[in-house]
Enzyme design. Structure first.
Site, PDB file in Angstrom:
ATOM      1  N   LYS A   1      -2.564  -2.001  -3.071  1.00  0.00           N
ATOM      2  CA  LYS A   1      -3.605  -1.134  -2.487  1.00  0.00           C
ATOM      3  C   LYS A   1      -3.197   0.319  -2.665  1.00  0.00           C
ATOM      4  CE  LYS A   1      -6.056  -0.088   1.803  1.00  0.00           C
ATOM      5  NZ  LYS A   1      -6.748  -0.696   2.941  1.00  0.00           N
TER       6      LYS A   1
ATOM      7  N   GLU B   1       0.820  -1.219   0.000  1.00  0.00           N
ATOM      8  CA  GLU B   1       0.000   0.000   0.000  1.00  0.00           C
ATOM      9  C   GLU B   1       0.851   1.265   0.000  1.00  0.00           C
ATOM     10  OE1 GLU B   1      -2.736   0.465   3.309  1.00  0.00           O
ATOM     11  OE2 GLU B   1      -3.523   2.339   2.514  1.00  0.00           O
TER      12      GLU B   1
HETATM   13  P1  13P Z   1      -9.460   4.104   4.203  1.00  0.00           P
HETATM   14  O1  13P Z   1     -10.278   3.367   3.180  1.00  0.00           O
HETATM   15  O2  13P Z   1     -10.271   4.665   5.326  1.00  0.00           O
HETATM   16  O3  13P Z   1      -8.505   5.083   3.593  1.00  0.00           O
HETATM   17  O4  13P Z   1      -8.564   3.011   4.936  1.00  0.00           O
HETATM   18  C1  13P Z   1      -7.971   2.026   4.215  1.00  0.00           C
HETATM   19  C2  13P Z   1      -6.718   1.637   4.872  1.00  0.00           C
HETATM   20  O5  13P Z   1      -6.578   0.523   5.323  1.00  0.00           O
HETATM   21  C3  13P Z   1      -5.621   2.601   4.936  1.00  0.00           C
HETATM   22  O6  13P Z   1      -4.447   1.938   5.279  1.00  0.00           O
END
Ligand code: 13P
Length: 340
Positions: free
Chosen positions: A219, A177
């Site tokens: 992500k 991510e």
């Molecule tokens: P949000 O969808 O609230 O941005 O959170 C996703 C997430 O896991 C961020 O690390």
């Protein structure tokens, strides 16, 4: 673990238009969420809230994986079943957040680097024993005057790849991510440029460190206008630029892209995901939402056991709307039907 087995897990998480519920708020973050509904953040309230989400009847039709926090993976439902076991029994893959948060990056004012690599191999072994079959590590990239720097992007990409390699070694699918924040006042074009730069470096590091692309999920943020930008790009433009950016920088071997919501409202996050899927690409384009799957549910619950069903209804509705968006079949009228 063989890349093939990791690939099978990754594909099952995003199969049939399913996505991921990010319920891995750290103790600090869940306190912020509970503060908005006036609920004390103690261990039992946090458990009760996660129990509400995970025991929602039928959510497994729309959600293929749930990301848990360290405390949560050690907790159990009202009837004593460990949460990881309860999820697995529903066919939902249990996941675990393994980074220990973003901290100030030395020498680069205003920028952050995510920590948590020390001792991570041993932690993966424990989490695997507790039932985790995928994991998450979040890097934070901030847009501003003269930032992000190359130093910030490279440092975070290097850590993401080290994390992903350790995760795969443990038989756990990494969710990589790299989040470009949407909090600034930048244009959507600037978000495109920074997201492109970031993805390019992240995939270079993944390649360099031998991470199997078929055994991971990505992500990312969507390519959007910064929150403070006076001109907000519509969902059609968001979809066009997001898919264009990912086509140029994400290999087709990656078995799924699961977007974060990043501060978009629930309906915005669904509408944009739907528009992105109308354009489409070589990967499943799905969701890994925290706030955008939970905001209404949290509010409906408000810490009262009498409201558990209302909270579950709200959560199930959002999960369903987002799975429809993954199919490109969502429309605004579908929201009205439920709220009437
Ligand atoms: P949000 O969808 O609230 O941005 O959170 C996703 C997430 O896991 C961020 O690390």
């Amino acid at each position: 673990m063989a890349a093939q087995e990791l690939n099978a897990i990754a594909r099952s998480i995003v199969a049939d238009h399913k996505g991921v519920l990010a319920a891995d708020e750290s103790t600090g973050t869940i306190k912020k969420r509970f503060d908005t509904i006036g609920v004390e953040s103690n261990e039992e309230n946090r458990r009760a809230y996660r129990n509400l989400l995970f025991t929602t009847a039928g959510f497994e039709e729309y959600v293929g994986g749930v990301i848990l926090y360290d405390e949560t993976i050690r907790q159990a439902s009202d009837d004593g079943t460990p949460f990881a076991e309860l999820l697995a029994a529903k066919g939902v893959v249990p996941g675990i957040k393994v980074d220990t948060g973003a901290h100030e990056l030395a020498g680069q004012p205003g920028e952050k680097v995510t920590e948590g690599l020390d001792g991570l191999r041993a932690r993966f072994e424990e989490y695997h024993g507790l039932g985790a079959r995928f994991s998450k590590w979040r890097a934070v990239i901030t847009i501003g005057d003269g930032i992000p720097t190359d130093a910030c992007i490279h440092t975070n990409a290097h850590a993401l790849a080290r994390y992903a390699a350790l995760s795969q070694e443990a038989g756990v699918v990494p969710i990589v991510e790299p989040e470009v924040l949407m909090d600034a006042d930048n244009t959507i074009e600037r978000c495109y440029e920074v997201t492109a730069r970031t993805l390019h470096v992240v995939f270079y590091e993944l390649y360099r460190q031998g991470v199997a692309l078929e055994g991971m999920l990505l992500k990312p943020n969507m390519v959007v206008s910064g929150k403070g930008c006076p001109t907000q790009a519509p969902s059609s433009r968001i979809a066009e630029l997001t898919v264009d950016c990912f086509l140029r920088h994400v290999p087709a071997a990656v078995p799924g892209i699961v977007f974060l919501s990043g501060g978009q409202s629930e309906v915005e996050a669904t509408e944009n995901l739907n528009a992105i899927n109308r354009v489409g690409g070589p990967w499943p384009l799905s969701f890994s939402y925290g706030r955008a799957l939970q905001a209404s549910a949290l509010k409906a619950w408000s810490g009262d056991t009498a409201n558990v069903e209302a909270g579950q209804d709200a959560f199930l509705h959002r999960a369903r709307m987002n799975a429809l968006a993954v199919a490109g079949d969502w429309s605004a009228e579908m929201e009205q039907a439920v709220h009437a």
